[in-house]
Design an enzyme around this catalytic site. Structure first.
Site, PDB file in Angstrom:
ATOM      1  CE  LYS A  44       1.877  -1.680 -12.137  1.00  0.00           C
ATOM      2  NZ  LYS A  44       0.552  -1.074 -12.347  1.00  0.00           N
ATOM      3  NE  ARG A  87      -6.732  -0.495  -4.465  1.00  0.00           N
ATOM      4  CZ  ARG A  87      -7.483  -0.149  -5.502  1.00  0.00           C
ATOM      5  NH1 ARG A  87      -8.779  -0.399  -5.493  1.00  0.00           N
ATOM      6  NH2 ARG A  87      -6.939   0.463  -6.547  1.00  0.00           N
TER       7      ARG A  87
HETATM    8  N1  BES Z   1       1.290   1.687  -8.588  1.00  0.00           N
HETATM    9  C1  BES Z   1       0.112   1.570  -9.369  1.00  0.00           C
HETATM   10  C2  BES Z   1      -0.500   2.916  -9.757  1.00  0.00           C
HETATM   11  C3  BES Z   1       0.330   3.818 -10.634  1.00  0.00           C
HETATM   12  C4  BES Z   1       0.083   3.894 -11.994  1.00  0.00           C
HETATM   13  C5  BES Z   1       1.296   4.628 -10.098  1.00  0.00           C
HETATM   14  C6  BES Z   1       0.809   4.763 -12.786  1.00  0.00           C
HETATM   15  C7  BES Z   1       2.028   5.481 -10.893  1.00  0.00           C
HETATM   16  C8  BES Z   1       1.788   5.556 -12.242  1.00  0.00           C
HETATM   17  C9  BES Z   1      -0.946   0.795  -8.582  1.00  0.00           C
HETATM   18  O1  BES Z   1      -0.452  -0.182  -7.732  1.00  0.00           O
HETATM   19  C10 BES Z   1      -1.796   0.094  -9.577  1.00  0.00           C
HETATM   20  O2  BES Z   1      -1.292  -0.751 -10.243  1.00  0.00           O
HETATM   21  N2  BES Z   1      -3.074   0.481  -9.650  1.00  0.00           N
HETATM   22  C11 BES Z   1      -3.973  -0.095 -10.567  1.00  0.00           C
HETATM   23  C12 BES Z   1      -5.274  -0.346  -9.852  1.00  0.00           C
HETATM   24  C13 BES Z   1      -6.221  -1.229 -10.603  1.00  0.00           C
HETATM   25  C14 BES Z   1      -5.647  -2.612 -10.755  1.00  0.00           C
HETATM   26  C15 BES Z   1      -7.526  -1.283  -9.852  1.00  0.00           C
HETATM   27  C16 BES Z   1      -4.162   0.883 -11.731  1.00  0.00           C
HETATM   28  O3  BES Z   1      -4.087   2.094 -11.506  1.00  0.00           O
HETATM   29  O4  BES Z   1      -4.300   0.414 -12.849  1.00  0.00           O
HETATM   30 MN    MN Z   2      -0.125  -2.017  -8.672  1.00  0.00          MN
END
Ligand code: BES
Ligand code: MN
Ligand code: ZN
Length: 497
Positions: free
Chosen positions: A275, A349
């Site tokens: 990230k 997931r």
């Molecule tokens: N934990 C994150 C989602 C999230 C984002 C939670 C903001 C709380 C606040 C999740 O694991 C994630 O990173 N999701 C990705 C999915 C994508 C890579 C398909 C996302 O939301 O960008």
């Molecule tokens: Mn994630």
């Protein structure tokens, strides 16, 4: 956590504290007991000050006055109930929160739980107490300067009610729920160096004191069971993964259980699909789903709910290191299906796939509800106003929606369907863990559904509601403990024997 509220329930017969809190509607008329306790001249004092300061008795608004000449207390605090036509739907927890907010810390107050024209029932008074409790929570465990700690101080409230005995009884239930919410808040607020999977499991283990059976599965157990999708997420971390199974047996042996499943990523760096740095500290909250499940089981056990409830949480840390999972890897989940890892940041997931399969297989529950801070896309769709609800059951949808409206923890149903399901087909495996930006929350839900058989199932995407909360009358905490009240209400309304 610090408990900044001392609470007592007494009859409507005296004022002992320095502040007196009374409730008024838009006509600014005091209730009988309030008028008697506030003293002569309170009504005219209120009328004059209300006009001067544009106080109109709007719901949850407040006005602070000096007490009338000769009164034994110092401040008269008037809190609005809004129009009398809307009294039936008045949210008493929010009212309690507004009262605590008006009072501030370091005070002692009598709150007259009476309103003009209608009774406040014991249950409603207990809701006021719940609101006082939730608003008074602070997470200041890591503040070492007493100035930061003492600013707010402890608030002492005597809640004055028509029927103290009945209110004390209702209060026991409210306190059980409050304790569950505050536990969930603590878990979400804890820093990720303190709260990693093993430590989280230890905290869940503490529910044993309330009579919850708690089983902790370590990596050896998880390998044996075959939770390879979950283990793949944790393999880049120095911290070991855990799955915790909690069981509250409040009903008969033959009663089918209800099951709650939580995503517990104690920190989500994204893994190799790292990230961006800005705001990454928020990803300590990526276990809010698991925190809710632990808080819920605490609440159910503490109020001795007549239900058999299972909680299962998947605890992992998503880190990038030399052993971390790669984009392109293919793993087999517990269901036997294979998954191509496209993005290591779509890890929630993967964790839930195994835990959902395991739960339905082992417990044959009446329903499964999972909670997960699953996608940023749910914030794009719904902001922080609603959790995303995905379900294969119209009955669960209807019941969750109603429980949401009753508690203020609202959900909004989103679609599932074949065309979305197709989007996660993979060139190399049975499915892929990411299908890109479009319909990001829905394709994540479709992925989960591929790990659910014909059991009624609902997925709540709480990325918007479960962490980094907006301030409200009942919450000033970063981690709001979202979902505990919603699911407690669902159980209470439909699943207790
Ligand atoms: N934990 C994150 C989602 C999230 C984002 C939670 C903001 C709380 C606040 C999740 O694991 C994630 O990173 N999701 C990705 C999915 C994508 C890579 C398909 C996302 O939301 O960008
Ligand atoms: Mn994630
Ligand atoms: Zn995540």
């Amino acid at each position: 956590m610090s408990q900044r509220l001392k609470l007592e329930i007494k009859a409507l017969d005296a004022v002992e504290g320095r502040d007196l809190v009374v409730l008024v509607g838009e006509d600014l008329v005091l209730s009988g007991p309030a008028e008697a306790l506030a003293g002569r001249d309170a009504t005219s004092l209120l009328a004059r000050m209300a006009a001067a300061s544009h106080f109109k008795g709007k719901a949850f608004s407040g006005l602070t006055l000096p007490s009338p000449e000769g009164a034994a207390y110092e401040r008269l605090i008037v809190v609005g109930l809004g129009p009398s036509s809307e009294r039936g739907e008045l949210d008493f927890a929010t009212l309690g929160g507004a009262i605590a907010g008006r009072l501030g810390g370091g005070r002692d107050a009598d709150v007259v739980a009476a309103m003009p024209g209608a009774e406040i029932e014991a249950k409603q008074a207990a809701e006021i107490a719940l609101g006082l409790r939730l608003r008074s929570y602070r997470f200041d465990r890591y503040k070492t300067k007493s100035k930061d700690k003492d600013e707010a101080g402890t608030l002492s409230v005597t809640l004055r009610v028509t029927d103290p005995a009945a209110t004390r009884k209702a209060l026991k239930v409210a306190e059980a729920i409050a304790a569950g919410v505050l536990l969930a808040r603590d878990l979400v607020n804890e820093p990720p160096n303190v709260l990693y999977p093993e430590e989280f499991a230890d905290r869940a283990k503490k529910l044993e004191k309330l009579g919850v059976e708690v089983e902790v599965l370590d990596e050896k157990d998880l390998k044996k069971i075959g939770m390879r999708a979950l283990l793949g997420v944790g393999q880049g971390s120095r911290r070991e993964s855990r799955v915790v199974v909690m069981r509250w047996n409040g009903a008969g042996k033959s009663d089918e259980p209800v099951a709650f499943i939580g995503k517990g990523v104690t920190f989500d760096t994204g893994g190799i699909s790292l990230k961006p740095g800005a705001g990454m500290e928020d990803m300590k909250g990526d276990m809010a789903g698991a925190a809710c499940v632990v808080g819920l089981l605490h609440a159910l056990a503490a109020r001795k709910a007549k239900v058999n409830a299972i909680g299962v949480i998947g605890l992992v840390e998503n880190m990038p290191d030399g052993n971390a999972q790669r984009p392109g890897d293919i793993v087999a989940s517990l269901s036997g299906q294979t998954i191509e890892i496209i993005n290591t940041d779509a890890e929630g997931r993967l964790v839930l796939a195994d835990v959902l399969w395991y739960t339905q297989d082992r417990f044959k529950p009446r329903f499964m509800i999972n909670l997960a801070t699953l996608t940023g896309a749910i914030l794009v769709a719904l902001a922080q106003e609603n959790a995303g609800l995905f379900t294969n059951s119209d009955e669960l949808a209807q019941r969750l929606t109603a429980a949401g409206l009753a508690t203020g923890e609202t959900v909004w149903r989103m679609p599932l369907g074949k065309a979305y399901d197709k989007m996660i087909d993979s060139k190399f495996a049975d499915m892929k863990n990411s299908a890109g930006r479009y319909a990001g929350s829905i394709t994540a839900a479709q992925f989960l559904q591929r790990h659910v058989n014909d059991v009624p199932w609902a997925h709540l995407d709480i990325a918007g509601t479960g962490m980094a909360a907006k301030d409200s009358e009942i919450n000033r905490s970063w981690g709001p403990g979202w979902g505990v009240r919603l699911l407690d209400r669902l159980v209470r309304d439909h699943y207790e024997s």
